[in-house]
Design an enzyme around this catalytic site. Sequence first.
Site, short mmCIF file in Angstrom:
data_model
loop_
_atom_site.label_atom_id
_atom_site.label_comp_id
_atom_site.label_asym_id
_atom_site.label_seq_id
_atom_site.Cartn_x
_atom_site.Cartn_y
_atom_site.Cartn_z
N LYS A 174 0.85 -1.21 0.00
CA LYS A 174 0.00 0.00 0.00
C LYS A 174 0.88 1.25 0.00
O LYS A 174 0.63 2.19 -0.76
CB LYS A 174 -0.90 0.03 1.25
CG LYS A 174 -2.07 -0.91 1.17
CD LYS A 174 -2.82 -0.95 2.49
CE LYS A 174 -3.94 -1.96 2.41
NZ LYS A 174 -4.55 -2.27 3.69
N ASP A 232 -11.55 2.77 3.62
CA ASP A 232 -11.84 1.34 3.61
C ASP A 232 -13.36 1.10 3.55
O ASP A 232 -13.80 -0.03 3.34
CB ASP A 232 -11.29 0.70 4.89
CG ASP A 232 -10.46 -0.55 4.61
OD1 ASP A 232 -10.31 -0.91 3.43
OD2 ASP A 232 -9.98 -1.16 5.58
N GLN A 258 -5.14 -1.11 9.49
CA GLN A 258 -5.03 -2.48 8.97
C GLN A 258 -5.69 -3.47 9.94
O GLN A 258 -5.36 -3.50 11.12
CB GLN A 258 -3.55 -2.83 8.76
CG GLN A 258 -3.31 -4.20 8.15
CD GLN A 258 -3.82 -4.29 6.72
OE1 GLN A 258 -3.69 -3.36 5.93
NE2 GLN A 258 -4.42 -5.42 6.38
#
Length: 294
Positions: A54, A121, A98
């Site tokens: 990422k 997200d 995460q």
Amino acid sequence: MTATIIDGKAFAQTVRDGVARDVATLATTHGIKPGLAVVIVGHDPASQVYVRNKVRQTAEAGMNGFHFELPEDTPEAELIAKVNALNADPAVNGILVQLPLPKHIDESAVVGAIAPEKDVDGLHVVNAGLLASSGGGMVPCTPLGCILMLKDTLGNLTGKKALVIGRSILVGKPVAQLLLAENCTVTIAHSRTQDLASEVAAADIVVAAVGIPEMVKGGWIKPGATVIDVGINRVPAPERGEGKTRLVGDVEFATAEARADAITPVPGGVGPMTIACLLKNTVTATCKQNNIDL
Ligand code: NDP
């Protein structure tokens, strides 16, 4: 018939090229550089690889990347304080924590602390609610990747019979909402579904997000269907040598390929799209925060 293999790697590159163009436009016409903050807690090796990718791809797209690695024993309150600081930082347009988090931390409390407009997200309840109602919020990355691939492969999805196997908050439910928004007739299957084979046989589009290696048999697939395999499962591969493994999806690829019109491989299908969509969401979030219509 042999199916067209949907090349997720190539398509993800196309999406990233579009993101890089948008980032360049934002810089030249508005003097804005999108910023993505990624927070990882602990040392899960798979998560660390994913986060490294990422960070690299954020830089390649010309965005600012902010990377925070916190120790495994970070208290929940400290993590939430970090999220609050990122919420308040004008250089940060997107925040990703995460998952999974260590067991002592309540994931929903942390995700709920992210400002919905920075939740790239798409997991905040506000964004899940928008997806289920009027739309217009941030859309989870993997489901967005599935829909972009389906539209690229099939064009208009209106009227297609779509079966989503799996009903998780991360994949199954948002994929189903997105297919509904594309005017598909949507069925959602799960672990209590009776006769999955006949549900699969009736579907023009199958999206499998279960996490069981090759559980969807190729012989179930309707001839001419389009198959998106989200599953990523590591299985033993003794043919490659002792102790070796390989990745397979939730769909029995070799037999499904012989019946479907188009199918995503594992690896190289949905997987690469997830980060590309994260970058795309960061640009979308930046534009919304600055009232810019690119
Ligand atoms: P979850 O474990 O959260 O959900 C799995 C779903 O599958 C559940 O809804 C479950 O039903 C359903 N299920 C379980 N057994 C069966 C069965 N026998 N028949 C039908 N449905 C069943 O998984 P995720 O949604 O998070 O992930 C699914 C897969 O996708 C995993 O392999 C994961 O690794 C992969 N993944 C890939 C990503 C990518 O970037 N490509 C990103 C995210 C996930 P029930 O609700 O009844 O328990």
